[in-house]
Design a protein around this motif. Structure first.
Motif, short mmCIF file in Angstrom:
data_model
loop_
_atom_site.label_atom_id
_atom_site.label_comp_id
_atom_site.label_asym_id
_atom_site.label_seq_id
_atom_site.Cartn_x
_atom_site.Cartn_y
_atom_site.Cartn_z
N HIS A 1 5.38 -24.73 -28.28
CA HIS A 1 6.64 -24.02 -28.15
C HIS A 1 6.90 -23.16 -29.39
O HIS A 1 6.50 -23.50 -30.50
CB HIS A 1 7.81 -24.99 -28.00
CG HIS A 1 7.73 -25.88 -26.82
ND1 HIS A 1 8.29 -25.54 -25.60
CD2 HIS A 1 7.13 -27.09 -26.65
CE1 HIS A 1 8.05 -26.52 -24.73
NE2 HIS A 1 7.35 -27.47 -25.34
N GLN B 1 22.74 -27.44 -30.05
CA GLN B 1 23.85 -26.59 -29.66
C GLN B 1 24.32 -25.67 -30.77
O GLN B 1 24.97 -24.65 -30.52
CB GLN B 1 25.02 -27.46 -29.19
CG GLN B 1 24.71 -28.32 -27.98
CD GLN B 1 24.42 -27.50 -26.74
OE1 GLN B 1 25.16 -26.58 -26.41
NE2 GLN B 1 23.33 -27.82 -26.06
N VAL C 1 11.94 -16.03 -24.96
CA VAL C 1 12.86 -16.28 -26.09
C VAL C 1 13.82 -15.10 -26.20
O VAL C 1 13.43 -13.99 -26.58
CB VAL C 1 12.08 -16.45 -27.41
CG1 VAL C 1 13.06 -16.71 -28.56
CG2 VAL C 1 11.08 -17.59 -27.30
N LYS D 1 22.25 -18.00 -29.50
CA LYS D 1 23.12 -19.17 -29.37
C LYS D 1 23.30 -19.86 -30.71
O LYS D 1 24.43 -20.20 -31.11
CB LYS D 1 22.52 -20.16 -28.36
CG LYS D 1 23.33 -21.42 -28.20
CD LYS D 1 22.78 -22.29 -27.10
CE LYS D 1 23.66 -23.52 -26.90
NZ LYS D 1 23.32 -24.28 -25.71
N GLY E 1 17.69 -29.62 -27.28
CA GLY E 1 19.09 -29.51 -26.88
C GLY E 1 20.05 -29.17 -28.00
O GLY E 1 21.24 -29.48 -27.91
N GLN F 1 18.21 -18.04 -26.90
CA GLN F 1 18.18 -19.20 -27.79
C GLN F 1 18.55 -18.86 -29.23
O GLN F 1 19.40 -19.54 -29.83
CB GLN F 1 16.81 -19.88 -27.73
CG GLN F 1 16.40 -20.35 -26.35
CD GLN F 1 15.56 -19.33 -25.61
OE1 GLN F 1 15.76 -18.12 -25.76
NE2 GLN F 1 14.60 -19.80 -24.82
N SER G 1 13.13 -21.71 -29.49
CA SER G 1 13.12 -22.14 -28.10
C SER G 1 13.00 -23.66 -28.01
O SER G 1 13.68 -24.31 -27.20
CB SER G 1 11.97 -21.48 -27.35
OG SER G 1 11.86 -21.97 -26.04
N VAL H 1 16.37 -25.38 -28.97
CA VAL H 1 17.43 -25.24 -27.95
C VAL H 1 17.02 -25.84 -26.61
O VAL H 1 17.76 -26.63 -26.01
CB VAL H 1 17.82 -23.76 -27.78
CG1 VAL H 1 18.82 -23.59 -26.64
CG2 VAL H 1 18.41 -23.22 -29.08
N ASP H 2 15.86 -25.47 -26.11
CA ASP H 2 15.47 -25.84 -24.75
C ASP H 2 14.92 -27.26 -24.63
O ASP H 2 15.09 -27.90 -23.59
CB ASP H 2 14.41 -24.86 -24.22
CG ASP H 2 14.93 -23.43 -24.17
OD1 ASP H 2 16.15 -23.25 -24.04
OD2 ASP H 2 14.11 -22.50 -24.27
N VAL H 3 14.26 -27.74 -25.68
CA VAL H 3 13.66 -29.07 -25.61
C VAL H 3 14.53 -30.11 -26.31
O VAL H 3 14.81 -31.17 -25.76
CB VAL H 3 12.23 -29.07 -26.22
CG1 VAL H 3 11.63 -30.48 -26.16
CG2 VAL H 3 11.34 -28.08 -25.49
#
Length: 255
Positions: free
Chosen positions: A114, A127, A151, A157, A125, A154, A118, A121-123
């Motif tokens: 990864h 915030q 990407v 955010k 989590g 992410q 990414s 954020v995606d794996v």
């Protein structure tokens, strides 16, 4: 976010190792803060992308084998570069023929690989972050991270969670900066026109800080900004998210 502590093999990348180690340290800090155990295999080298992009399949395969061996045994492999992460994830399996044991090993590595932001954020989590920076910034979407790995949202955010940071979008944030690895060497005139256009877009945003997730792109844009006398600072997104802003901006290290 899970309470488990996955083992991460950090793929540092050549450019980070040689030119901007602070990006690697920032990546470690962010990954550890997300609840991971991070290791940096000393046997890792290049991802093999220069050879691959130049059609040197034999050397690309040799580098891939070395990387696969170095990164086996980890739950995930993470790189602070969409370009290098995409090489491992999207292109390694295509280097080997069906039936070759290395194809299956490359596929297994690809499934666990990864890009840094990414992954957070995606794996994991994530915030937001606790970093603070009073600055007006803009963000460039590097081609490989955007088009090969998805990407996009992410980094924005997490940057929106940085206290004091104002983020303004570039008019053409998804347009290539002209680096493209060996592209800028093979086609310097075209590359120069592309980065010149990108710099105009950066200046028009009014931002005084340029961020991105690939050091190659950042070095390319930082060089052009400096040659034009711009006052825009350039940093890797991981450095800002980790609060590692004490070192000089990219391109200013030797001033």
């Amino acid at each position: 976010m899970s309470d488990s502590k996955p083992r991460i093999g950090l793929f540092v990348t050549c450019l980070v190792d040689l030119l901007r180690p602070s990006v690697g340290f920032a990546a470690v800090e962010l990954l550890e803060a997300s609840g991971c155990v991070v290791e940096v295999p000393q046997s890792q080298t290049c991802c093999g992308q220069p050879a691959y992009n130049s059609g040197d399949r034999k050397d690309a395969q040799a580098v891939a084998r070395a990387t696969i061996e170095a990164m086996e045994g980890f739950d995930y492999v993470v790189a602070p570069s969409g370009s290098c992460a995409a090489m491992l994830r999207e292109h390694y399996p295509t280097l080997f023929k069906d039936g070759d044991v290395w194809r299956e090993r490359a596929r297994h590595l690809a499934e666990r690989t990864h890009e840094l932001i990414s992954f957070l954020v995606d794996v994991r989590g994530l915030q937001g972050v606790s970093a603070r920076l009073s600055a007006h910034a803009t963000y460039h979407d590097s081609c490989s991270g955007l088009r090969e790995l998805g990407v996009k949202d992410q980094p924005r955010k997490l940057l929106n969670s940085v206290e004091g940071l104002q983020l303004t979008e570039l008019r053409e944030s998804e347009v290539c900066c002209g680096f493209g690895g060996t592209f800028c060497v093979k086609y310097p005139d075209i590359s120069n026109e592309m980065v010149t256009s990108k710099v105009r877009d950066i200046e028009a945003s009014g931002a005084k800080l340029l961020l991105a997730g690939d050091l190659g792109c950042l070095l390319n844009m930082a060089g052009k900004l400096k040659r034009l006398g711009s006052q825009v600072e350039v940093r890797h997104v991981a450095e800002v998210l980790a609060g590692h802003i004490e070192q000089p901006a990219i391109g200013e290290e030797r001033n």
